[in-house]
Design a protein around this motif. Structure first.
Motif, PDB file in Angstrom:
ATOM      1  N   ALA A 154      42.201  22.622   2.549  1.00  0.00           N
ATOM      2  CA  ALA A 154      42.137  21.742   3.723  1.00  0.00           C
ATOM      3  C   ALA A 154      43.018  22.316   4.822  1.00  0.00           C
ATOM      4  O   ALA A 154      44.135  22.781   4.559  1.00  0.00           O
ATOM      5  CB  ALA A 154      42.605  20.331   3.360  1.00  0.00           C
ATOM      6  N   LEU A 155      42.526  22.276   6.041  1.00  0.00           N
ATOM      7  CA  LEU A 155      43.280  22.760   7.193  1.00  0.00           C
ATOM      8  C   LEU A 155      44.520  21.897   7.400  1.00  0.00           C
ATOM      9  O   LEU A 155      44.453  20.672   7.336  1.00  0.00           O
ATOM     10  CB  LEU A 155      42.402  22.704   8.447  1.00  0.00           C
ATOM     11  N   ASP A 156      45.629  22.536   7.647  1.00  0.00           N
ATOM     12  CA  ASP A 156      46.883  21.845   7.967  1.00  0.00           C
ATOM     13  C   ASP A 156      47.037  21.871   9.489  1.00  0.00           C
ATOM     14  O   ASP A 156      47.465  22.877  10.057  1.00  0.00           O
ATOM     15  CB  ASP A 156      48.051  22.559   7.296  1.00  0.00           C
ATOM     16  N   PRO A 157      46.672  20.771  10.181  1.00  0.00           N
ATOM     17  CA  PRO A 157      46.697  20.800  11.648  1.00  0.00           C
ATOM     18  C   PRO A 157      48.098  20.915  12.245  1.00  0.00           C
ATOM     19  O   PRO A 157      48.240  21.346  13.379  1.00  0.00           O
ATOM     20  CB  PRO A 157      46.031  19.477  12.044  1.00  0.00           C
ATOM     21  N   THR A 158      49.131  20.560  11.485  1.00  0.00           N
ATOM     22  CA  THR A 158      50.492  20.663  12.023  1.00  0.00           C
ATOM     23  C   THR A 158      50.994  22.100  12.050  1.00  0.00           C
ATOM     24  O   THR A 158      51.997  22.392  12.700  1.00  0.00           O
ATOM     25  CB  THR A 158      51.482  19.781  11.230  1.00  0.00           C
ATOM     26  N   HIS A 159      50.297  22.995  11.354  1.00  0.00           N
ATOM     27  CA  HIS A 159      50.670  24.408  11.347  1.00  0.00           C
ATOM     28  C   HIS A 159      49.506  25.284  11.805  1.00  0.00           C
ATOM     29  O   HIS A 159      49.361  26.422  11.352  1.00  0.00           O
ATOM     30  CB  HIS A 159      51.140  24.827   9.950  1.00  0.00           C
ATOM     31  N   SER A 160      48.663  24.730  12.676  1.00  0.00           N
ATOM     32  CA  SER A 160      47.481  25.443  13.166  1.00  0.00           C
ATOM     33  C   SER A 160      47.298  25.178  14.647  1.00  0.00           C
ATOM     34  O   SER A 160      47.823  24.199  15.184  1.00  0.00           O
ATOM     35  CB  SER A 160      46.229  24.964  12.405  1.00  0.00           C
ATOM     36  N   GLU A 161      46.525  26.062  15.303  1.00  0.00           N
ATOM     37  CA  GLU A 161      46.210  25.861  16.719  1.00  0.00           C
ATOM     38  C   GLU A 161      44.892  26.545  17.055  1.00  0.00           C
ATOM     39  O   GLU A 161      44.516  27.531  16.434  1.00  0.00           O
ATOM     40  CB  GLU A 161      47.326  26.392  17.625  1.00  0.00           C
ATOM     41  N   LEU A 162      44.205  25.969  18.041  1.00  0.00           N
ATOM     42  CA  LEU A 162      42.969  26.540  18.570  1.00  0.00           C
ATOM     43  C   LEU A 162      43.141  26.676  20.065  1.00  0.00           C
ATOM     44  O   LEU A 162      43.367  25.678  20.764  1.00  0.00           O
ATOM     45  CB  LEU A 162      41.768  25.645  18.266  1.00  0.00           C
ATOM     46  N   THR A 163      43.065  27.899  20.573  1.00  0.00           N
ATOM     47  CA  THR A 163      43.277  28.148  21.999  1.00  0.00           C
ATOM     48  C   THR A 163      42.126  28.969  22.570  1.00  0.00           C
ATOM     49  O   THR A 163      41.339  29.563  21.841  1.00  0.00           O
ATOM     50  CB  THR A 163      44.600  28.904  22.244  1.00  0.00           C
ATOM     51  N   PHE A 164      42.059  28.986  23.904  1.00  0.00           N
ATOM     52  CA  PHE A 164      41.068  29.796  24.597  1.00  0.00           C
ATOM     53  C   PHE A 164      41.665  30.306  25.896  1.00  0.00           C
ATOM     54  O   PHE A 164      42.634  29.757  26.411  1.00  0.00           O
ATOM     55  CB  PHE A 164      39.785  28.998  24.871  1.00  0.00           C
ATOM     56  N   LYS A 165      41.071  31.373  26.405  1.00  0.00           N
ATOM     57  CA  LYS A 165      41.453  31.953  27.693  1.00  0.00           C
ATOM     58  C   LYS A 165      40.191  32.312  28.453  1.00  0.00           C
ATOM     59  O   LYS A 165      39.236  32.815  27.869  1.00  0.00           O
ATOM     60  CB  LYS A 165      42.298  33.217  27.523  1.00  0.00           C
TER      61      LYS A 165
END
Length: 177
Positions: free
Chosen positions: A7-18
């Motif tokens: 399961a993804l741990d959202p507190t230690h993950s990020e999704l970014t874009f440029k």
């Protein structure tokens, strides 16, 4: 072989874009709400199945007016398409910890196959006894391929927003019992 669930741990993950703005600098943004799972046969990453979803209304570029415009029909059309999803169906080993993650990205109701670059971290056990694994993931899309076609031109004829969007994610998964 036994299926392993992560399961993804959202507190230690990020999704970014440029994305390039006026073709002179990048505007960065991120999604604050997302979830995901990873399923493998045993510990074999080549068998990985990935499900990832991000809530469009959680987008932020640190500028409220721009964020509101991104939610509109000109860009993400959040009222009609509240999530973007990625369904990964296999990981192709490239050597060492590097993989190609093959799957389908769905944005604004448009689904397109895409391949992302992924670098796996070692599997570790944290101080609380949880088994964790992480990935650095990157890729590039053309926003117009997904119906995000808003465009403007400067007085001098320059492009306001590039069609190319670079995606980046740092994701950490927790092995499920």
């Amino acid at each position: 072989m036994a299926t392993t669930q992560w399961a993804l741990d959202p507190t230690h993950s990020e999704l970014t874009f440029k994305v390039r703005h006026l073709m002179i600098s990048n505007v960065s943004g991120s999604f604050r709400k997302f979830a995901g799972t990873l399923e493998t046969d045993g510990d074999d990453l080549a068998t990985a199945k990935v499900h990832f979803a991000a809530d469009i209304d959680s987008i932020t570029t640190n500028q409220e007016q721009r964020d509101a415009h991104l939610l509109s029909g000109d860009f993400f059309d959040q009222a009609n398409f509240p999530q973007l999803t990625f369904e990964g169906d296999r990981m192709e080993a490239e050597g060492g910890d590097y993989y190609k993650l093959h799957g389908t990205l769905t944005l604004r109701g448009v689904s397109k196959p895409m391949t992302l670059k992924a670098e796996a971290s070692p599997v570790v056990t944290d101080p609380y006894g949880q088994t964790k694994m992480g990935f650095t993931v990157s890729g590039v899309i053309n926003r117009k391929d997904f119906g995000v076609s808003w465009s403007a031109v400067t007085e001098a004829g320059g492009v306001v927003v590039s069609d190319e969007v670079r995606l980046s994610a740092e994701v950490q998964f927790v092995k499920q019992a």
